[in-house]
Design an enzyme around this catalytic site. Structure first.
Site, short mmCIF file in Angstrom:
data_model
loop_
_atom_site.label_atom_id
_atom_site.label_comp_id
_atom_site.label_asym_id
_atom_site.label_seq_id
_atom_site.Cartn_x
_atom_site.Cartn_y
_atom_site.Cartn_z
N ARG A 56 53.09 51.69 42.71
CA ARG A 56 51.77 51.32 42.15
C ARG A 56 50.84 50.82 43.28
O ARG A 56 49.67 51.11 43.30
CB ARG A 56 51.90 50.18 41.13
CG ARG A 56 52.85 50.34 40.00
CD ARG A 56 52.14 50.85 38.77
NE ARG A 56 52.01 52.29 38.78
CZ ARG A 56 53.03 53.14 38.64
NH1 ARG A 56 54.25 52.72 38.47
NH2 ARG A 56 52.83 54.44 38.67
N GLN A 86 43.33 40.96 33.17
CA GLN A 86 44.77 41.17 33.01
C GLN A 86 45.26 42.18 34.04
O GLN A 86 46.45 42.43 34.15
CB GLN A 86 45.05 41.72 31.61
CG GLN A 86 44.68 40.75 30.50
CD GLN A 86 44.65 41.45 29.15
OE1 GLN A 86 45.66 41.59 28.49
NE2 GLN A 86 43.48 41.90 28.75
N ASN A 87 44.31 42.76 34.79
CA ASN A 87 44.70 43.80 35.74
C ASN A 87 45.28 43.19 37.01
O ASN A 87 44.82 42.15 37.48
CB ASN A 87 43.48 44.67 36.08
CG ASN A 87 42.96 45.39 34.85
OD1 ASN A 87 43.66 45.47 33.85
ND2 ASN A 87 41.75 45.89 34.93
N HIS A 104 47.74 38.17 35.09
CA HIS A 104 49.06 38.82 35.18
C HIS A 104 49.50 39.08 36.61
O HIS A 104 50.36 39.94 36.85
CB HIS A 104 49.06 40.13 34.37
CG HIS A 104 48.93 39.89 32.89
ND1 HIS A 104 48.56 40.86 31.99
CD2 HIS A 104 49.11 38.77 32.15
CE1 HIS A 104 48.53 40.35 30.77
NE2 HIS A 104 48.83 39.08 30.84
N GLY A 175 37.84 47.04 27.92
CA GLY A 175 39.03 47.84 28.18
C GLY A 175 40.36 47.14 28.02
O GLY A 175 41.25 47.33 28.84
N THR A 176 40.51 46.37 26.97
CA THR A 176 41.84 45.81 26.68
C THR A 176 42.14 46.01 25.20
O THR A 176 41.27 45.81 24.35
CB THR A 176 41.96 44.32 27.07
OG1 THR A 176 43.19 43.81 26.54
CG2 THR A 176 40.81 43.47 26.57
P1 OAD Z 1 46.13 48.70 27.21
O1 OAD Z 1 46.64 49.97 27.81
O2 OAD Z 1 46.95 48.05 26.15
O3 OAD Z 1 44.67 48.93 26.62
C1 OAD Z 1 43.71 49.66 27.34
C2 OAD Z 1 42.40 49.64 26.58
O4 OAD Z 1 41.44 50.29 27.41
C3 OAD Z 1 42.43 50.39 25.24
O5 OAD Z 1 41.81 49.61 24.23
C4 OAD Z 1 41.62 51.67 25.53
O6 OAD Z 1 40.92 52.14 24.39
C5 OAD Z 1 40.66 51.15 26.60
N1 OAD Z 1 40.10 52.19 27.47
C6 OAD Z 1 40.59 53.40 27.81
N2 OAD Z 1 39.75 54.06 28.64
C7 OAD Z 1 38.68 53.22 28.85
C8 OAD Z 1 37.47 53.32 29.61
N3 OAD Z 1 37.18 54.39 30.35
N4 OAD Z 1 36.63 52.27 29.57
C9 OAD Z 1 36.90 51.16 28.83
N5 OAD Z 1 38.02 51.04 28.08
C10 OAD Z 1 38.90 52.05 28.09
O7 OAD Z 1 45.88 47.70 28.44
P2 OAD Z 1 45.70 46.10 28.44
O8 OAD Z 1 45.09 45.61 27.19
O9 OAD Z 1 45.04 45.77 29.73
O10 OAD Z 1 50.72 43.47 31.47
O11 OAD Z 1 47.21 45.64 28.52
C11 OAD Z 1 47.49 44.27 28.65
C12 OAD Z 1 48.75 44.06 29.45
O12 OAD Z 1 49.80 44.88 28.93
C13 OAD Z 1 48.65 44.52 30.89
O13 OAD Z 1 48.03 43.55 31.71
C14 OAD Z 1 50.08 44.74 31.27
C15 OAD Z 1 50.56 45.44 30.03
O14 OAD Z 1 51.89 45.30 29.72
C16 OAD Z 1 51.76 43.37 32.30
O15 OAD Z 1 52.22 44.31 32.92
C17 OAD Z 1 52.31 42.00 32.39
#
Ligand code: OAD
Length: 236
Positions: A56, A86-87, A104, A175-176
């Site tokens: 990564r 969270q990134n 994170h 984007g979460t």
């Molecule tokens: P997710 O993969 O769960 O969610 C990603 C979000 O981004 C979704 O709601 C998509 O609809 C949205 N998305 C996709 N493309 C996009 C774009 N071009 N612009 C804006 N939004 C877009 O990711 P997180 O919510 O960040 O933790 O996940 C949270 C945590 O889960 C991460 O930090 C990671 C993971 O397990 C660890 O690894 C500890």
């Protein structure tokens, strides 16, 4: 200056070419999350997990901030901005954001297996020597590991994040999927006068009593719309 807090997730960096986790084709479809993102997974096979994050990290060097990251950074001219992310990438910093809270962890950093949150053990990996190697030791003599908060571990940065969210005049979530706690619970701490925007092309489950304005766009286009229609900026 008004206080503006961004709460960002994997979708913030999607347009830079970094996979999200839970979308179709996302990272957790290709790799079992329990294996590569939990403390149990690390203890069971540290080499596999270290190599996963080494890969990564190499990918991170090949990507750049997107327009969305740059627009977030540009808001510092008109607002007192805090980014809570969270990134684990460093794209907000690369775009110029100066106050970034990483909930994170950070991919470019490494720490001790025995004392992961001891600041004396946290190092930034040099770009010309990116990989963590088996046998490489942290300052306390234990195996060096990625500075990532895995499932099953505490989230020490949640306290400063809560303090910022409580003071915010405006919160912009980008984007979460709001699936992972305690990050997803941060919106519960906003003050009553705080305005909340959500930029995400998909439907996200959230508490509708919060009165969130959903801009159903990707991060860059959504940031452009936010600035044009919702939160004014004086700068060009
Ligand atoms: P997710 O993969 O769960 O969610 C990603 C979000 O981004 C979704 O709601 C998509 O609809 C949205 N998305 C996709 N493309 C996009 C774009 N071009 N612009 C804006 N939004 C877009 O990711 P997180 O919510 O960040 O933790 O996940 C949270 C945590 O889960 C991460 O930090 C990671 C993971 O397990 C660890 O690894 C500890």
């Amino acid at each position: 200056m008004k206080r503006l807090v961004f709460l960002t997730g994997a979708g913030m960096s999607a347009e830079s070419g970094i996979s999200t986790f839970r979308d179709s084709g996302g990272l957790w479809e290709q790799y079992p999350v329990q294996q590569v993102a939990s403390i149990e997974g690390y203890m069971a096979d540290p080499e596999l997990v270290i190599n996963f994050y080494n890969e990564r990290r190499r990918q991170l060097l090949e990507v750049k901030p997107c327009e969305g990251h740059r627009l977030v950074a540009s808001m510092e001219k008109d607002y007192d901005v805090t980014v809570i992310t969270q990134n684990v990438d460093n794209l907000h910093e690369k775009a110029g954001s100066t106050k970034v809270i990483h909930l994170h962890g950070e991919l470019m950093k490494a720490t001790s297996t025995n004392n992961p949150n001891d600041p004396r053990c946290i190092i930034t990996l040099p770009e010309d020597n990116l990989d963590i190697k088996m046998g490489q030791k942290a300052a306390d003599g234990s195996q060096l590991r990625p500075f990532i908060v895995w499932f099953g571990e505490s989230v020490p940065m949640i306290e400063p994040a809560i303090a910022e969210i409580m003071k915010a005049d405006i919160v912009v979530v980008i984007g979460t999927s709001l699936n992972v706690y305690p990050a997803a619970g941060l919106l519960g701490y906003v003050s009553s006068g705080c305005k909340i925007y959500l930029i995400d092309p998909a439907d996200v489950r959230y508490d509708h009593s919060l009165g969130i304005t959903h801009i159903k766009k990707g991060a860059s286009e959504g940031m452009r719309e936010l600035i044009a229609e919702h939160i004014p900026v004086a700068h060009e």
